[in-house]
Structures are given as structure tokens and as C-alpha cells.
Design a protein around this motif. Structure first.
Motif, PDB file in Angstrom:
ATOM      1  N   PHE A  30      21.542   9.417 -23.883  1.00 46.15           N
ATOM      2  CA  PHE A  30      21.053   8.700 -25.055  1.00 46.15           C
ATOM      3  C   PHE A  30      22.259   8.386 -25.932  1.00 46.15           C
ATOM      4  O   PHE A  30      23.154   9.210 -26.094  1.00 46.15           O
ATOM      5  N   THR A  31      22.271   7.172 -26.450  1.00 47.78           N
ATOM      6  CA  THR A  31      23.501   6.639 -27.031  1.00 47.78           C
ATOM      7  C   THR A  31      23.233   5.807 -28.279  1.00 47.78           C
ATOM      8  O   THR A  31      22.100   5.364 -28.506  1.00 47.78           O
ATOM      9  N   ASP A  32      24.289   5.574 -29.037  1.00 45.58           N
ATOM     10  CA  ASP A  32      24.180   4.682 -30.198  1.00 45.58           C
ATOM     11  C   ASP A  32      24.415   3.217 -29.815  1.00 45.58           C
ATOM     12  O   ASP A  32      24.148   2.311 -30.603  1.00 45.58           O
ATOM     13  N   THR A  33      24.945   2.993 -28.608  1.00 41.92           N
ATOM     14  CA  THR A  33      25.236   1.614 -28.187  1.00 41.92           C
ATOM     15  C   THR A  33      23.941   0.830 -28.019  1.00 41.92           C
ATOM     16  O   THR A  33      23.025   1.271 -27.329  1.00 41.92           O
ATOM     17  N   LYS A  34      23.897  -0.329 -28.640  1.00 40.15           N
ATOM     18  CA  LYS A  34      22.674  -1.144 -28.590  1.00 40.15           C
ATOM     19  C   LYS A  34      22.715  -2.130 -27.432  1.00 40.15           C
ATOM     20  O   LYS A  34      23.793  -2.576 -27.030  1.00 40.15           O
ATOM     21  N   ALA A  35      21.539  -2.483 -26.966  1.00 43.97           N
ATOM     22  CA  ALA A  35      21.446  -3.458 -25.877  1.00 43.97           C
ATOM     23  C   ALA A  35      22.008  -4.813 -26.294  1.00 43.97           C
ATOM     24  O   ALA A  35      22.444  -5.591 -25.452  1.00 43.97           O
ATOM     25  N   ALA A  36      22.023  -5.087 -27.574  1.00 40.75           N
ATOM     26  CA  ALA A  36      22.527  -6.382 -28.044  1.00 40.75           C
ATOM     27  C   ALA A  36      24.046  -6.457 -27.992  1.00 40.75           C
ATOM     28  O   ALA A  36      24.613  -7.547 -28.035  1.00 40.75           O
ATOM     29  N   SER A  37      24.701  -5.316 -27.894  1.00 39.31           N
ATOM     30  CA  SER A  37      26.169  -5.352 -27.956  1.00 39.31           C
ATOM     31  C   SER A  37      26.801  -4.307 -27.033  1.00 39.31           C
ATOM     32  O   SER A  37      27.558  -3.451 -27.484  1.00 39.31           O
ATOM     33  N   PRO A  38      26.516  -4.381 -25.734  1.00 40.32           N
ATOM     34  CA  PRO A  38      27.144  -3.428 -24.826  1.00 40.32           C
ATOM     35  C   PRO A  38      28.625  -3.723 -24.643  1.00 40.32           C
ATOM     36  O   PRO A  38      29.045  -4.869 -24.752  1.00 40.32           O
ATOM     37  N   SER A  39      29.370  -2.680 -24.359  1.00 37.68           N
ATOM     38  CA  SER A  39      30.784  -2.870 -24.041  1.00 37.68           C
ATOM     39  C   SER A  39      30.903  -3.147 -22.543  1.00 37.68           C
ATOM     40  O   SER A  39      30.161  -2.579 -21.749  1.00 37.68           O
ATOM     41  N   PRO A  40      31.856  -3.995 -22.121  1.00 31.38           N
ATOM     42  CA  PRO A  40      32.084  -4.144 -20.684  1.00 31.38           C
ATOM     43  C   PRO A  40      32.632  -2.864 -20.056  1.00 31.38           C
ATOM     44  O   PRO A  40      32.582  -2.688 -18.844  1.00 31.38           O
TER      45      PRO A  40
ATOM     46  N   SER B   1      27.207  11.168 -25.940  1.00 32.90           N
ATOM     47  CA  SER B   1      28.080  12.325 -25.715  1.00 32.90           C
ATOM     48  C   SER B   1      27.567  13.248 -24.613  1.00 32.90           C
ATOM     49  O   SER B   1      28.343  13.949 -23.971  1.00 32.90           O
ATOM     50  N   ASN B   2      26.242  13.244 -24.392  1.00 25.46           N
ATOM     51  CA  ASN B   2      25.677  14.165 -23.402  1.00 25.46           C
ATOM     52  C   ASN B   2      25.196  13.383 -22.172  1.00 25.46           C
ATOM     53  O   ASN B   2      24.053  12.946 -22.109  1.00 25.46           O
ATOM     54  N   VAL B   3      26.088  13.227 -21.204  1.00 25.33           N
ATOM     55  CA  VAL B   3      25.744  12.465 -19.996  1.00 25.33           C
ATOM     56  C   VAL B   3      25.221  13.436 -18.932  1.00 25.33           C
ATOM     57  O   VAL B   3      25.862  14.429 -18.618  1.00 25.33           O
ATOM     58  N   VAL B   4      24.036  13.132 -18.399  1.00 21.89           N
ATOM     59  CA  VAL B   4      23.390  14.013 -17.417  1.00 21.89           C
ATOM     60  C   VAL B   4      23.280  13.274 -16.081  1.00 21.89           C
ATOM     61  O   VAL B   4      22.849  12.119 -16.046  1.00 21.89           O
ATOM     62  N   GLU B   5      23.682  13.950 -15.020  1.00 23.38           N
ATOM     63  CA  GLU B   5      23.452  13.369 -13.687  1.00 23.38           C
ATOM     64  C   GLU B   5      21.996  13.652 -13.339  1.00 23.38           C
ATOM     65  O   GLU B   5      21.639  14.759 -12.964  1.00 23.38           O
ATOM     66  N   VAL B   6      21.158  12.628 -13.471  1.00 25.04           N
ATOM     67  CA  VAL B   6      19.718  12.832 -13.301  1.00 25.04           C
ATOM     68  C   VAL B   6      19.272  12.660 -11.847  1.00 25.04           C
ATOM     69  O   VAL B   6      18.185  13.105 -11.468  1.00 25.04           O
ATOM     70  N   PHE B   7      20.108  12.009 -11.060  1.00 22.46           N
ATOM     71  CA  PHE B   7      19.714  11.797  -9.660  1.00 22.46           C
ATOM     72  C   PHE B   7      20.951  11.651  -8.789  1.00 22.46           C
ATOM     73  O   PHE B   7      21.900  10.959  -9.148  1.00 22.46           O
TER      74      PHE B   7
ATOM     75  N   PRO C 178      16.059  16.604 -15.267  1.00 21.43           N
ATOM     76  CA  PRO C 178      15.409  15.804 -16.313  1.00 21.43           C
ATOM     77  C   PRO C 178      16.346  15.540 -17.484  1.00 21.43           C
ATOM     78  O   PRO C 178      17.234  16.351 -17.766  1.00 21.43           O
ATOM     79  N   LEU C 179      16.131  14.423 -18.145  1.00 19.77           N
ATOM     80  CA  LEU C 179      16.996  14.046 -19.269  1.00 19.77           C
ATOM     81  C   LEU C 179      16.262  14.302 -20.586  1.00 19.77           C
ATOM     82  O   LEU C 179      15.230  13.677 -20.856  1.00 19.77           O
ATOM     83  N   PRO C 180      16.797  15.212 -21.411  1.00 18.40           N
ATOM     84  CA  PRO C 180      16.153  15.456 -22.717  1.00 18.40           C
ATOM     85  C   PRO C 180      16.155  14.183 -23.560  1.00 18.40           C
ATOM     86  O   PRO C 180      17.180  13.517 -23.684  1.00 18.40           O
ATOM     87  N   ILE C 181      14.993  13.852 -24.112  1.00 15.92           N
ATOM     88  CA  ILE C 181      14.869  12.620 -24.891  1.00 15.92           C
ATOM     89  C   ILE C 181      15.373  12.848 -26.309  1.00 15.92           C
ATOM     90  O   ILE C 181      15.052  13.867 -26.939  1.00 15.92           O
TER      91      ILE C 181
ATOM     92  N   ALA D  51      15.097  11.204 -29.811  1.00 18.00           N
ATOM     93  CA  ALA D  51      14.344  10.173 -30.539  1.00 18.00           C
ATOM     94  C   ALA D  51      15.275   9.296 -31.367  1.00 18.00           C
ATOM     95  O   ALA D  51      16.239   9.783 -31.967  1.00 18.00           O
ATOM     96  N   GLY D  52      14.976   8.005 -31.361  1.00 20.78           N
ATOM     97  CA  GLY D  52      15.736   7.071 -32.196  1.00 20.78           C
ATOM     98  C   GLY D  52      17.018   6.566 -31.557  1.00 20.78           C
ATOM     99  O   GLY D  52      17.679   5.679 -32.091  1.00 20.78           O
ATOM    100  N   LYS D  53      17.396   7.145 -30.415  1.00 14.63           N
ATOM    101  CA  LYS D  53      18.625   6.694 -29.739  1.00 14.63           C
ATOM    102  C   LYS D  53      18.275   5.725 -28.607  1.00 14.63           C
ATOM    103  O   LYS D  53      17.142   5.691 -28.104  1.00 14.63           O
ATOM    104  N   ASN D  54      19.270   4.977 -28.185  1.00 16.97           N
ATOM    105  CA  ASN D  54      19.092   4.045 -27.070  1.00 16.97           C
ATOM    106  C   ASN D  54      19.402   4.752 -25.753  1.00 16.97           C
ATOM    107  O   ASN D  54      20.151   5.728 -25.730  1.00 16.97           O
ATOM    108  N   LEU D  55      18.810   4.247 -24.674  1.00 13.06           N
ATOM    109  CA  LEU D  55      18.976   4.902 -23.374  1.00 13.06           C
ATOM    110  C   LEU D  55      19.999   4.144 -22.535  1.00 13.06           C
ATOM    111  O   LEU D  55      19.942   2.919 -22.426  1.00 13.06           O
ATOM    112  N   CYS D  56      20.926   4.889 -21.942  1.00 13.37           N
ATOM    113  CA  CYS D  56      21.902   4.289 -21.025  1.00 13.37           C
ATOM    114  C   CYS D  56      21.667   4.870 -19.633  1.00 13.37           C
ATOM    115  O   CYS D  56      21.837   6.068 -19.414  1.00 13.37           O
TER     116      CYS D  56
END
Lengths: 376, 119
Positions: free
Chosen positions: A107-117, A125-131, A164-167, A169-174
Motif C-alpha cells: 500500500f502506497t502514497d503513489t496515485k494512479a494519476a501520477s505513477p513513476s516509470p 514501505s512495506n512490500v509483501v511477496e503475496v504470490f 496475505p497483504l494487510p490492508i 485504509a486510505g492508501k493506494n494499492l501497488c
């Protein structure tokens, strides 16, 4: 009596509490992303996730607003939906086709309207290998008359998250997919349903190519690539006997470098510079069947995510080094490319590359596979 | 020296410099002894059935890129535009290839957007 009553109430309370806890644990919810495709087919398809011997890295950024319907504390499953419009693509499936895949999510602050390449910049900050594993593609029929397919696992590629990825709230999903090649021994693709909000700028030809091109204008720009933050895509025919191709970008079609009036004849009789050559970059070019034929060149260049770029115009023109006897220069038509004034609105965007070792990819704004997410 | 000559000289210089740099890069890449990771795969936006194509069969073309419209051009013929928003797939009948040496598939995808097919 009073004591018995107290014990009874305590037991009832305990039963209610444990029931509520059990209910909370078993409660789950599913949502469809993008929400607008919950009950209808998307308007595009993607063949990039699942195919014979295909390598891809695809990051999907989903805005928090798209996740509002998720109830539960952890994301546990993701499914893609079958494409029904192009269902004939499934006729080459023999059953048992697989795609090895690793999915990291955060879960991230980066918005879908302005992704970085740059992939790393889009994660929280908390990246989980979910699969990590192999997705077996369902063998589905190519004979399809429904308006939309379902997310039933019998016809939908489904990833049960091993972690599983802890949700948040209010953050965007990457969601970050890396697919690796696997061979079934025959060519196959498993297209998934997708949705695009098409937004386009405008492109206007300036002058014309200085050779008799079989199609005019010889140079064109893909208008839906004229969005700040995406990649500007252009292509051009090349004159016969081209040995090198270059693309010039400029900020004016009136003065070169701010001083020399345009157009300016570069090479007789009519090879004209129609834009200011502020930036000159080499471009890959291809011969067709014979060196006597026109060839083709194309270039993709990233554009920055700048507010000031919305509605602005840049100019471009291809320049060719031609070797037919003595070397000469040739020019394609110029193009005035005006970026759109519309900002992204789908709430989902992609960053993708075919090179999984690359740290960056191409940005596709307002582009989403149709997915079902489950939370528990 | 006139402004025209200055610009022409600058452009020619840049063309020579960039051309030489590109040629050197290509030489270095082709002569490098460092093995490239197997996972590095850069593929084309185009797929064809059959692959490799032949002039005596219909050619099914699959486009995997994000252009809304692409074009194909059979050797010596006018380019044909195709809307690929619906299915991303189209068929070129074999009669179009009679007496032809090949065709080109063109989209705005940079290097991966172009595929030249020679029979």
C-alpha cells in the motif's frame, strides 16, 4: 438462583463474543477493479500476463477510492476475467498451459494519476511477496455469446495469496507482477479483459516529406500518447537508401534556436527544416523488402509528469542520412504535437516492461486489467 | 558564415557524432563476452500465425501493443489501416501475397512496433 443467573449470562455473553469473533474472522468481501466494469465487459484486452514464453513486469496502481468497498483486514485473492469479445484467441489452448509468476504488493502514497516509470518509486514501505508460483490457465471455450464473463475460478485465472497483504485504509494499492517464460510446446495466449479511458492530444503535420512518400503525411504521432507522464510515440516512413535516422524535438516551428526563421532549406530542392532542432536523437530504422523501397522508423520517448505540459505543444521532425551514390540529407514532415488538457480519471494505471531486469517501464495512464480482489 | 550554414554544419556534425556513437555501441554489444541474463527478453508487439509466415497461407496477425490503429503494407502495395481496439487480431488473405516478397507490420511502438516479414 442469582449465582446461576450470573453464570448463564456469562456463558451467553461468552457465546455472543465468540460468535462475533468468528463472524469477524469469516467475513470477507470482494470488489471489482475498475468498479465501472463490475457488470460489463471492459473495452480492451491484455495479452501480456499469460502467454507462451512471455516475460513481463507489470505494475498496477489502484487508487484508494477503487478499494473503498473492501471489508476485512487482509487481501487474500486476485482473479482476472476472461475476455469475451476476442474469445477466438482461446481456441489454441490445449489445457494445462501455465505461467510462472511472482507478485509483490504494497500500500502506497503513489496515485494512479501520477505513477513513476521507476518501479521501486511506486511501492510503499512495506512490500509483501503475496504470490510466488505457477498460475495454471483454465481451458475455456472460444465459443462465447455472453456479454461478460464471470470470476468463477473455472474460467478466471486466480491467484490465492500465499502471504496475505494487510490492508492499509486510505492508501493506494501497488500490485507488481513479474511473469517468467514457460513453454507448453505450442503458441498460445490467454487474453484478459481490460479497460482503458482513452484521452488524446492532437497532432498536426507541418510541411511534407522531401521524397515522394507512398503515404502522407510520412510522419505521424499517436495522439493518445500525448499525455504528460506517458510516452510520446511517433513513426515515420524513411526514404529509400536510408542509412541512419534521427528524430529532432523542438520548442518552435517559427525559429530555430530562437533566432533563425523557419522553414529552412537543408538540402536542395525541398528538404526543409520545419522545427527548431533543439534535441537530436538517433532512431532505429528498418528496411522493407528491398533497399530501393521506403523503410520505417519509430521512436518512443517518455514525457515528464508536469502540470505545465498539459495543453502545451512540442514539435518533432525526422531527419535521414541517405546514401545513394553521394550522401545526402532528407527530412520528413514536421509535426506539431499538442498534449491533452485532461488529467487521468480511471483510478488505475500501469507501468510495464518486457525486460524484467529493467528498473523502469512504460507508463500507461487510465489502463487496467479487470480484476476481482477478495479481502478477509 | 550564414546562419543556414551554421545550422547545417551543426546538424551534420551531430549526425556523424551520433552515428559513430551508435555504431560503436553496437560493436561493443555484439563483441561483449559478458553473457546476458536468460531472463532478458525484449519481444515484439506483433505475433503471426503461422510463424514463420509463408506466402501460400492466410496470415493471422496478432497485435499486442496499445495503439488503436495499426497498418500493414504488402510489398509494393498501398498501406492498409486496421482498427485493433476490438480484438487486436486480423487476417491477411493469401491472395494478397501472390508474387510478393514480404510485408511490413507497423505501429507506433518504437523498435518493437515494427515487424518486417520476408517470404
Amino acid at each position: 438462583m442469582l449465582r446461576n443467573h450470573t453464570i448463564l449470562l456469562s456463558l451467553l455473553g461468552l457465546a455472543c463474543a465468540s460468535g462475533a469473533a468468528a463472524s469477524a474472522q469469516s467475513s470477507s468481501s470482494t470488489i471489482v477493479v475498475p468498479a465501472s466494469c463490475a457488470t460489463r465487459e471492459g473495452n480492451r484486452r491484455m495479452t501480456v500476463h499469460f502467454a507462451e514464453q512471455r516475460t513481463r513486469r507489470i505494475q498496477i496502481l489502484v487508487d484508494a477510492s477503487q478499494l473503498a468497498g473492501l471489508r476485512g483486514s487482509r487481501l487474500v485473492r486476485l482473479s482476472f476475467r476472461k475476455e469475451v469479445v476476442a474469445a477466438d484467441m482461446y481456441e489454441r489452448l490445449r489445457g494445462g498451459e501455465v505461467t510462472p509468476m511472482v507478485v509483490n504488493a504494497s500500500f502506497t502514497d503513489t496515485k494512479a494519476a501520477s505513477p513513476s516509470p521507476v518501479f521501486r518509486d511506486n511501492h510503499g514501505s512495506n512490500v509483501v511477496e503475496v504470490f510466488r508460483g505457477t498460475v495454471t490457465l483454465p481451458k475455456v471455450t472460444s465459443d462465447e455469446d455472453r456479454a461478460v464473463a464471470s470470476f468463477d475460478a473455472i474460467e478466471a485465472p486466480t491467484l490465492h495469496f500465499t502471504q496475505p497483504l494487510p490492508i492499509v485504509a486510505g492508501k493506494n494499492l501497488c500490485l507488481d507482477f513479474e511473469t517468467y517464460p514457460a513453454s507448453a510446446g505450442h503458441a498460445w495466449e490467454w487474453p484478459i479483459d481490460a479497460e482503458v479511458h482513452r484521452v488524446a492530444g492532437t497532432a498536426r503535420a507541418i510541411g511534407q516529406a522531401c521524397w515522394p512518400a507512398d503515404e502522407t503525411p510520412a510522419t505521424s504521432v499517436m495522439e493518445s500518447s500525448l499525455r504528460p507522464g506517458m510516452h510520446l510515440k511517433s513513426t515515420s516512413r524513411t526514404p529509400p537508401h536510408t542509412v541512419a535516422a534521427f528524430l529532432m524535438y523542438g520548442w518552435s516551428d517559427r525559429f530555430a534556436f530562437g533566432t533563425v526563421p523557419l522553414p529552412l532549406t537543408l538540402w536542395a530542392p525541398n528538404c526543409q527544416l520545419t522545427i527548431s532542432p533543439d534535441v537530436l536523437v538517433p532512431a532505429v530504422h528498418f528496411r522493407r523488402v528491398s533497399v530501393e523501397d521506403e523503410g520505417q522508423t519509430s521512436q518512443v520517448v517518455p514525457t515528464p509528469q508536469l502540470t505545465s505540459l498539459y495543453g502545451s505543444t512540442i514539435f518533432l521532425q525526422y531527419l535521414f542520412l541517405v546514401q545513394n551514390g553521394s550522401p545526402t540529407l532528407a527530412t520528413g514532415n514536421g509535426v506539431a504535437a499538442t498534449f491533452t488538457t485532461q488529467t487521468p480519471s480511471l483510478g488505475v494505471s500501469l507501468v510495464a516492461t518486457t525486460n524484467t531486469t529493467s528498473s523502469s517501464g512504460r507508463v500507461f495512464l487510465d489502463f487496467s486489467p479487470v480484476m476481482q480482489l477478495e479481502a478477509k | 558564415m550564414s546562419r543556414r550554414k551554421i545550422i547545417l554544419t551543426a546538424l551534420c556534425g551531430a549526425v556523424v557524432l551520433l552515428g559513430a556513437t551508435a555504431a560503436r555501441s553496437a560493436y561493443v554489444a555484439s563483441s561483449s563476452s559478458i553473457p546476458r541474463p536468460l531472463s532478458v527478453v525484449t519481444d515484439n508487439d506483433w505475433g503471426v500465425i503461422p510463424d514463420p509466415p509463408t506466402a501460400d497461407q492466410d496470415l493471422t496477425v496478432i497485435y499486442r501493443g496499445d495503439d488503436e490503429e495499426v497498418q500493414y503494407e504488402v510489398d509494393g502495395e498501398k498501406p492498409v489501416r486496421v482498427d485493433v481496439t476490438k480484438t487486436g487480431r486480423f487476417v491477411i488473405p493469401r491472395k494478397a501475397f501472390q508474387g510478393k516478397k514480404g510485408l511490413t507490420l507497423v505501429a507506433h511502438g518504437g523498435e518493437s512496433g515494427i515487424r518486417v516479414i520476408r517470404f
